[in-house]
Scaffold this motif. Structure first.
Motif, PDB file in Angstrom:
ATOM      1  N   GLU A   1      44.406  33.944  48.018  1.00  0.00           N
ATOM      2  CA  GLU A   1      45.492  34.875  47.672  1.00  0.00           C
ATOM      3  C   GLU A   1      45.019  35.771  46.539  1.00  0.00           C
ATOM      4  N   LYS A   2      45.492  36.997  46.548  1.00  0.00           N
ATOM      5  CA  LYS A   2      45.188  37.950  45.485  1.00  0.00           C
ATOM      6  C   LYS A   2      46.370  38.015  44.534  1.00  0.00           C
ATOM      7  N   PRO A   3      46.148  38.108  43.225  1.00  0.00           N
ATOM      8  CA  PRO A   3      47.305  38.280  42.338  1.00  0.00           C
ATOM      9  C   PRO A   3      47.972  39.637  42.596  1.00  0.00           C
ATOM     10  N   THR A   4      49.294  39.665  42.478  1.00  0.00           N
ATOM     11  CA  THR A   4      50.024  40.929  42.633  1.00  0.00           C
ATOM     12  C   THR A   4      49.793  41.808  41.408  1.00  0.00           C
ATOM     13  N   LYS A   5      49.665  41.124  40.268  1.00  0.00           N
ATOM     14  CA  LYS A   5      49.470  41.818  38.990  1.00  0.00           C
ATOM     15  C   LYS A   5      48.679  40.885  38.085  1.00  0.00           C
ATOM     16  N   GLY A   6      47.890  41.440  37.186  1.00  0.00           N
ATOM     17  CA  GLY A   6      47.128  40.607  36.258  1.00  0.00           C
ATOM     18  C   GLY A   6      45.714  40.346  36.755  1.00  0.00           C
ATOM     19  N   GLU A   7      44.988  39.574  35.985  1.00  0.00           N
ATOM     20  CA  GLU A   7      43.576  39.355  36.297  1.00  0.00           C
ATOM     21  C   GLU A   7      43.245  37.886  36.468  1.00  0.00           C
ATOM     22  N   VAL A   8      42.358  37.619  37.410  1.00  0.00           N
ATOM     23  CA  VAL A   8      41.790  36.282  37.565  1.00  0.00           C
ATOM     24  C   VAL A   8      40.274  36.447  37.548  1.00  0.00           C
ATOM     25  N   ILE A   9      39.642  35.839  36.539  1.00  0.00           N
ATOM     26  CA  ILE A   9      38.187  35.973  36.403  1.00  0.00           C
ATOM     27  C   ILE A   9      37.558  34.584  36.499  1.00  0.00           C
ATOM     28  N   VAL A  10      36.645  34.425  37.429  1.00  0.00           N
ATOM     29  CA  VAL A  10      35.961  33.143  37.615  1.00  0.00           C
ATOM     30  C   VAL A  10      34.462  33.375  37.508  1.00  0.00           C
ATOM     31  N   GLY A  11      33.841  32.728  36.520  1.00  0.00           N
ATOM     32  CA  GLY A  11      32.392  32.867  36.338  1.00  0.00           C
ATOM     33  C   GLY A  11      31.956  34.317  36.233  1.00  0.00           C
ATOM     34  N   GLY A  12      32.753  35.116  35.548  1.00  0.00           N
ATOM     35  CA  GLY A  12      32.396  36.524  35.333  1.00  0.00           C
ATOM     36  C   GLY A  12      32.790  37.447  36.487  1.00  0.00           C
ATOM     37  N   ILE A  13      33.289  36.882  37.585  1.00  0.00           N
ATOM     38  CA  ILE A  13      33.709  37.727  38.709  1.00  0.00           C
ATOM     39  C   ILE A  13      35.211  37.990  38.603  1.00  0.00           C
ATOM     40  N   ASN A  14      35.584  39.255  38.570  1.00  0.00           N
ATOM     41  CA  ASN A  14      37.001  39.613  38.534  1.00  0.00           C
ATOM     42  C   ASN A  14      37.552  39.593  39.955  1.00  0.00           C
ATOM     43  N   ILE A  15      38.233  38.502  40.259  1.00  0.00           N
ATOM     44  CA  ILE A  15      38.665  38.257  41.633  1.00  0.00           C
ATOM     45  C   ILE A  15      39.694  39.281  42.097  1.00  0.00           C
ATOM     46  N   SER A  16      40.469  39.756  41.143  1.00  0.00           N
ATOM     47  CA  SER A  16      41.504  40.728  41.503  1.00  0.00           C
ATOM     48  C   SER A  16      40.870  41.989  42.087  1.00  0.00           C
ATOM     49  N   LYS A  17      39.630  42.267  41.663  1.00  0.00           N
ATOM     50  CA  LYS A  17      38.984  43.513  42.105  1.00  0.00           C
ATOM     51  C   LYS A  17      37.933  43.287  43.182  1.00  0.00           C
ATOM     52  N   LEU A  18      37.714  42.035  43.522  1.00  0.00           N
ATOM     53  CA  LEU A  18      36.651  41.704  44.471  1.00  0.00           C
ATOM     54  C   LEU A  18      36.972  42.239  45.870  1.00  0.00           C
ATOM     55  N   LYS A  19      36.021  42.943  46.459  1.00  0.00           N
ATOM     56  CA  LYS A  19      36.234  43.459  47.819  1.00  0.00           C
ATOM     57  C   LYS A  19      36.143  42.306  48.831  1.00  0.00           C
ATOM     58  N   ASN A  20      36.911  42.428  49.918  1.00  0.00           N
ATOM     59  CA  ASN A  20      36.920  41.359  50.926  1.00  0.00           C
ATOM     60  C   ASN A  20      35.505  40.989  51.382  1.00  0.00           C
ATOM     61  N   ARG A  21      34.670  42.016  51.547  1.00  0.00           N
ATOM     62  CA  ARG A  21      33.323  41.730  52.044  1.00  0.00           C
ATOM     63  C   ARG A  21      32.453  40.989  51.031  1.00  0.00           C
ATOM     64  N   ASN A  22      32.925  40.880  49.788  1.00  0.00           N
ATOM     65  CA  ASN A  22      32.147  40.157  48.778  1.00  0.00           C
ATOM     66  C   ASN A  22      32.728  38.784  48.420  1.00  0.00           C
ATOM     67  N   VAL A  23      33.799  38.410  49.117  1.00  0.00           N
ATOM     68  CA  VAL A  23      34.442  37.127  48.798  1.00  0.00           C
ATOM     69  C   VAL A  23      33.473  35.957  48.993  1.00  0.00           C
ATOM     70  N   TYR A  24      32.578  36.077  49.982  1.00  0.00           N
ATOM     71  CA  TYR A  24      31.625  34.995  50.239  1.00  0.00           C
ATOM     72  C   TYR A  24      30.761  34.693  49.013  1.00  0.00           C
ATOM     73  N   LYS A  25      30.517  35.701  48.192  1.00  0.00           N
ATOM     74  CA  LYS A  25      29.691  35.482  46.989  1.00  0.00           C
ATOM     75  C   LYS A  25      30.399  34.549  46.011  1.00  0.00           C
ATOM     76  N   LEU A  26      31.710  34.734  45.898  1.00  0.00           N
ATOM     77  CA  LEU A  26      32.517  33.847  45.057  1.00  0.00           C
ATOM     78  C   LEU A  26      32.549  32.436  45.657  1.00  0.00           C
ATOM     79  N   ARG A  27      32.801  32.363  46.965  1.00  0.00           N
ATOM     80  CA  ARG A  27      32.949  31.052  47.624  1.00  0.00           C
ATOM     81  C   ARG A  27      31.678  30.215  47.516  1.00  0.00           C
ATOM     82  N   ARG A  28      30.538  30.868  47.468  1.00  0.00           N
ATOM     83  CA  ARG A  28      29.274  30.137  47.339  1.00  0.00           C
ATOM     84  C   ARG A  28      29.130  29.492  45.975  1.00  0.00           C
ATOM     85  N   LYS A  29      29.873  30.008  45.007  1.00  0.00           N
ATOM     86  CA  LYS A  29      29.751  29.488  43.638  1.00  0.00           C
ATOM     87  C   LYS A  29      30.721  28.355  43.379  1.00  0.00           C
TER      88      LYS A  29
END
Ligand code: ADP
Length: 233
Positions: A54-82
């Protein structure tokens, strides 16, 4: 810098339900954190935002330096690998052996079998299942199946292990064993653990940080917390 930072985060689903409201939270590398609260309080939504289900409607979620709120769908796999994820229902592939279930994600990442083998065996050893490599999921107990899921989640040595009610389908004795495995991963690998749970006994015994959510709002954050939510949780 903190490993996980959630800043003034809101999640409003399309039906208008506010599942998370103005939640701010930070978690350091190597922390062990329980997330507790009534059914429907927003635990799963919070956890889903950490792996971008799920994406936040508002606000920021940052995991290991990756700003998930701004992460493009095609890059989600990079987060999931971590990160590794363990669910309540085991989600193992029934036609694959224990070994194959754990190796699956590494194969998908394009690793060679001689790179995969030592990683899979190490992960299975960590969860105490090395002798079951050739078994199929339906030949295992519930506790053993959950161990396979944990091995699968840690095989790539993620910095973060997310657990959503991992003991929800297990009896108290088996739950204790699963918690020992998760605790050893935290201690020995330094993996950050975030675990949503209803299990009062586990939370009280482990004396870890406890975050309580009510109606999407963070109502308490205790360094060595106890399960203090209301009776009907
Ligand atoms: P918990 O994990 O604590 O049980 P959830 O995060 O699953 O809580 O749910 C929080 C609130 O959001 C509940 O009111 C639930 O009904 C609602 N909710 C959860 N998922 C969805 C969804 N996909 N669409 C609409 N509402 C949802």
């Amino acid at each position: 810098m903190k490993f996980i930072e959630i800043k003034n985060c809101y999640k409003v689903y399309q039906n208008g339900v506010t599942a998370i409201a103005d939640l701010t939270l930070s978690i350091s590398k190597g922390d062990f954190v329980f997330v507790i609260g009534h059914s429907g309080s927003g635990k799963s939504t919070l956890i889903k935002m950490l792996y971008r289900e799920e994406k936040p409607t508002k606000g920021e979620v940052i995991v290991g330096g990756i700003n998930i709120s701004k992460l493009k769908n095609r890059n989600v796999y990079k987060l999931r690998r971590k990160l590794g994820i363990v669910f309540q229902d085991f989600k193992l592939l029934p036609k694959l052996t224990v070994y194959e279930n754990v190796a699956f994600a590494l194969e998908a990442m394009g690793l060679k079998s001689n790179e995969i083998r030592p990683k899979v065996l190490k992960a299975l050893e960590r969860v105490g299942l090395k002798e079951k490599v050739r078994s199929f999921p339906n030949q295992l107990s519930g506790g053993e199946q959950q161990r396979v899921c944990i091995a699968r989640a840690i095989v790539n040595e993620p910095k973060l292990l997310i657990c959503d009610e991992p003991t929800g389908n297990l009896d108290p004795e088996t739950s204790k064993e699963i918690m020992k495995v998760i605790e050893s991963i935290n201690k020995e690998m330094g993996t950050t653990i975030i675990m949503a749970t209803h299990d009062r006994e586990i939370v009280n015994r482990m004396k870890k940080r406890v975050i309580t959510i009510e109606n999407g709002v963070l109502v308490s954050d205790d360094a060595k917390g106890r399960y203090v939510a209301h009776e009907n949780v």
